[in-house]
Enzyme design. Structure first.
Site, PDB file in Angstrom:
ATOM      1  N   SER A 126       1.143  -1.519  -0.099  1.00 52.08           N
ATOM      2  CA  SER A 126       0.201  -0.174   0.229  1.00 52.08           C
ATOM      3  C   SER A 126       0.891   1.594  -0.290  1.00 52.08           C
ATOM      4  O   SER A 126       1.425   1.681   0.689  1.00 52.08           O
ATOM      5  CB  SER A 126      -1.106   0.021   1.422  1.00 52.08           C
ATOM      6  OG  SER A 126      -1.563   1.520   1.629  1.00 52.08           O
ATOM      7  N   GLU A 128       0.259   3.600   1.902  1.00 57.45           N
ATOM      8  CA  GLU A 128       0.082   3.937   3.043  1.00 57.45           C
ATOM      9  C   GLU A 128       1.337   3.822   3.747  1.00 57.45           C
ATOM     10  O   GLU A 128       2.511   4.272   4.557  1.00 57.45           O
ATOM     11  CB  GLU A 128      -0.682   2.998   3.991  1.00 57.45           C
ATOM     12  CG  GLU A 128      -1.166   4.033   5.852  1.00 57.45           C
ATOM     13  CD  GLU A 128      -2.008   5.343   5.791  1.00 57.45           C
ATOM     14  OE1 GLU A 128      -2.501   5.909   4.876  1.00 57.45           O
ATOM     15  OE2 GLU A 128      -1.900   5.937   6.962  1.00 57.45           O
ATOM     16  N   TYR A 152      -1.355   0.819  10.866  1.00 57.89           N
ATOM     17  CA  TYR A 152      -1.734  -0.189   9.405  1.00 57.89           C
ATOM     18  C   TYR A 152      -0.251  -0.243   8.361  1.00 57.89           C
ATOM     19  O   TYR A 152      -0.037  -0.810   7.911  1.00 57.89           O
ATOM     20  CB  TYR A 152      -2.241   0.612   8.566  1.00 57.89           C
ATOM     21  CG  TYR A 152      -3.528   0.098   7.152  1.00 57.89           C
ATOM     22  CD1 TYR A 152      -3.868  -0.715   7.353  1.00 57.89           C
ATOM     23  CD2 TYR A 152      -2.259   0.975   6.137  1.00 57.89           C
ATOM     24  CE1 TYR A 152      -4.342  -1.474   5.929  1.00 57.89           C
ATOM     25  CE2 TYR A 152      -2.805   0.327   4.668  1.00 57.89           C
ATOM     26  CZ  TYR A 152      -3.955  -0.814   4.774  1.00 57.89           C
ATOM     27  OH  TYR A 152      -3.680  -0.913   3.604  1.00 57.89           O
TER      28      TYR A 152
HETATM   29  N1  GDD Z   1     -12.063   7.053   6.433  1.00 58.70           N
HETATM   30  C1  GDD Z   1     -12.325   8.999   6.059  1.00 58.70           C
HETATM   31  N2  GDD Z   1     -13.765   9.066   7.204  1.00 58.70           N
HETATM   32  N3  GDD Z   1     -11.309  10.115   5.840  1.00 58.70           N
HETATM   33  C2  GDD Z   1     -11.407  10.422   6.513  1.00 58.70           C
HETATM   34  C3  GDD Z   1     -12.610  11.356   6.955  1.00 58.70           C
HETATM   35  C4  GDD Z   1     -13.411  10.722   7.480  1.00 58.70           C
HETATM   36  O1  GDD Z   1     -14.360  11.023   7.700  1.00 58.70           O
HETATM   37  N4  GDD Z   1     -12.320  12.457   7.047  1.00 58.70           N
HETATM   38  C5  GDD Z   1     -10.937  13.728   7.140  1.00 58.70           C
HETATM   39  N5  GDD Z   1     -10.550  11.842   5.990  1.00 58.70           N
HETATM   40  C6  GDD Z   1      -9.265  11.893   5.570  1.00 58.70           C
HETATM   41  C7  GDD Z   1      -8.118  11.159   5.883  1.00 58.70           C
HETATM   42  O2  GDD Z   1      -7.548  11.366   7.020  1.00 58.70           O
HETATM   43  C8  GDD Z   1      -7.295  10.802   4.825  1.00 58.70           C
HETATM   44  O3  GDD Z   1      -6.344  12.103   5.261  1.00 58.70           O
HETATM   45  C9  GDD Z   1      -8.331  10.613   3.971  1.00 58.70           C
HETATM   46  O4  GDD Z   1      -9.186  11.463   4.029  1.00 58.70           O
HETATM   47  C10 GDD Z   1      -8.462   9.352   2.966  1.00 58.70           C
HETATM   48  O5  GDD Z   1      -9.538   8.478   4.132  1.00 58.70           O
HETATM   49  P1  GDD Z   1      -9.874   6.719   3.377  1.00 58.70           P
HETATM   50  O6  GDD Z   1     -10.651   6.780   2.852  1.00 58.70           O
HETATM   51  O7  GDD Z   1      -9.774   6.152   5.019  1.00 58.70           O
HETATM   52  O8  GDD Z   1      -8.307   6.109   3.303  1.00 58.70           O
HETATM   53  P2  GDD Z   1      -6.967   5.706   3.029  1.00 58.70           P
HETATM   54  O9  GDD Z   1      -6.275   6.904   2.593  1.00 58.70           O
HETATM   55  O10 GDD Z   1      -6.875   6.210   4.682  1.00 58.70           O
HETATM   56  O11 GDD Z   1      -6.188   4.548   3.010  1.00 58.70           O
HETATM   57  C11 GDD Z   1      -6.775   4.061   2.266  1.00 58.70           C
HETATM   58  O12 GDD Z   1      -5.924   3.697   1.468  1.00 58.70           O
HETATM   59  C12 GDD Z   1      -4.334   3.362   1.522  1.00 58.70           C
HETATM   60  C13 GDD Z   1      -3.666   3.438   0.723  1.00 58.70           C
HETATM   61  O13 GDD Z   1      -2.767   4.519   0.489  1.00 58.70           O
HETATM   62  C14 GDD Z   1      -7.406   2.115   2.380  1.00 58.70           C
HETATM   63  O14 GDD Z   1      -7.896   1.768   0.999  1.00 58.70           O
HETATM   64  C15 GDD Z   1      -5.536   1.659   2.502  1.00 58.70           C
HETATM   65  O15 GDD Z   1      -7.003   0.297   3.094  1.00 58.70           O
HETATM   66  C16 GDD Z   1      -5.122   1.422   1.441  1.00 58.70           C
HETATM   67  O16 GDD Z   1      -4.237   0.911   2.169  1.00 58.70           O
END
Ligand code: GDD
Length: 329
Positions: A126, A128, A152
């Site tokens: 990822s 991440e 993670y």
């Molecule tokens: N989930 C979520 N909920 N994220 C939020 C929110 C909220 O209410 N508000 C702001 N965010 C911001 C998070 O702080 C982050 O910076 C961004 O939105 C994306 O969050 P997510 O959609 O939860 O994805 P992620 O980037 O943390 O992780 C995803 O991508 C990774 C690859 O970079 C997941 O799919 C992981 O499993 C994957 O590895």
């Protein structure tokens, strides 16, 4: 003879798209699902494939379950997509996250070494893992160092390294795809794209009156899951195991995402958007923008979906399904 693919995480977004792709390519598709107390099988995303794939109970934490499946199937390809995939939640359940996302990789590689050493192994690594690390030109790529900012991310770095280690030490075909964020209409509701789209659609239909988010300033490189499972299959189909970054090369903030969705629905974002500490992370990954030149040049991969295509598809889907009680993802 048909090729056999075994997928952990088959019930997730990527697992369902990958199953469809492999069935189209005439594979036999097998997968494990964890027992779930809410529905007997958590397989909403797979119901349309019911008689076409074979599922059994299993868990990355339970090596005996992996041993049994690999002994029985003897797959040609193993896709390790199973994980505790939510970054913020990994701060709340770090031990479970490590067990699944790090130790789980060890379990499946060991099981493969014992019972299916000739299989090809794909590890869902990822973006991440990059954490706060960015190259001087503002991109992350295969050579960018890892500085993870979450339990993670730390666990995924372990899985990435272990995959390379098994490749070198035991001459196994074990390969990493380093995938940036990828979404779709099947994305879970607690990831930011679906949360924003679904809530906006519900606001439009007067079922909700606010959208409460965490950090609006982080930037992400968002692609479409169906394009990214194509990349997985390309990566595993090569003669040699080579790791690749998969990304669109474009980045947008969470605020940009909200602006796009609310404008599309003709809603005034300012009226509805709030922030809450509840959705902030103890440490945030502020910025992701992937350079996927290597897979584009060497394997001729490129995404079909633009950001706008992706979000428009999600908006259309949730407009049709915003009050569908059976759709619990
Ligand atoms: N989930 C979520 N909920 N994220 C939020 C929110 C909220 O209410 N508000 C702001 N965010 C911001 C998070 O702080 C982050 O910076 C961004 O939105 C994306 O969050 P997510 O959609 O939860 O994805 P992620 O980037 O943390 O992780 C995803 O991508 C990774 C690859 O970079 C997941 O799919 C992981 O499993 C994957 O590895």
């Amino acid at each position: 003879m048909k090729k056999k693919a075994f997928i952990t995480g088959i019930a997730g977004q990527d697992g369902s798209y990958l199953s469809e792709l492999l069935l189209e390519k005439d594979y036999e598709v097998y997968g494990i699902v964890r027992r779930n107390s809410i529905t007997e099988h958590q397989r909403n995303r797979l119901t349309h494939l019911d008689n076409k794939i074979e599922l059994s109970y299993g868990d990355l934490i339970d090596k005996s379950s992996l041993d049994n499946v690999l002994k029985k199937i003897k797959p040609d390809e193993i896709y390790n997509l199973g994980a505790q995939s939510h970054v913020r939640v990994s701060f709340e359940i770090p031990s479970f996250t490590f067990q699944t996302n790090a130790l789980g990789v060890f379990n499946i590689l060991e099981s493969m070494r014992e019972f299916s050493p000739k299989a090809k192994f794909y590890q869902a690594s990822s973006s991440e893992m990059f954490g706060r690390s960015v190259d001087e030109d503002g991109c992350q790529r295969e050579t960018t160092k890892f500085e993870p900012t979450s339990p993670y991310g730390c666990a995924k770095v372990f899985g990435y390294n272990l995959t390379k280690h098994y490749r070198k030490a035991y001459k196994m075909f074990a390969v990493n795809g380093i995938l940036f964020n990828h979404e779709s209409k099947r994305r879970g509701s607690n990831f930011v794209t679906t949360k924003v789209v679904k809530t906006a659609v519900r606001i439009k239909n007067k079922l909700e009156n606010e959208l409460v988010l965490g950090n609006l300033d982080s930037s992400r490189d968002w692609g479409h899951s169906s394009d990214y499972v194509n990349a997985m299959h390309l990566i595993i189909s090569q003669d040699l195991p080579v790791d690749y970054v998969v990304s669109t090369g474009e980045t947008r903030t969470v605020r940009d995402l909200c602006n796009y969705v609310f404008l599309k629905l003709d809603l005034d974002l300012k009226k509805y958007l709030k922030t809450s500490e509840k959705f902030m992370r103890p440490e945030e990954l502020p910025y992701l923008k992937g350079d996927s030149s290597k897979i584009r040049n060497e394997l001729k991969w490129s995404p079909k979906y633009s950001f706008e295509d992706l979000i428009d598809e999600m908006i259309n889907f949730w407009q049709e399904n915003y009050n569908n009680e059976n759709l619990n993802y």
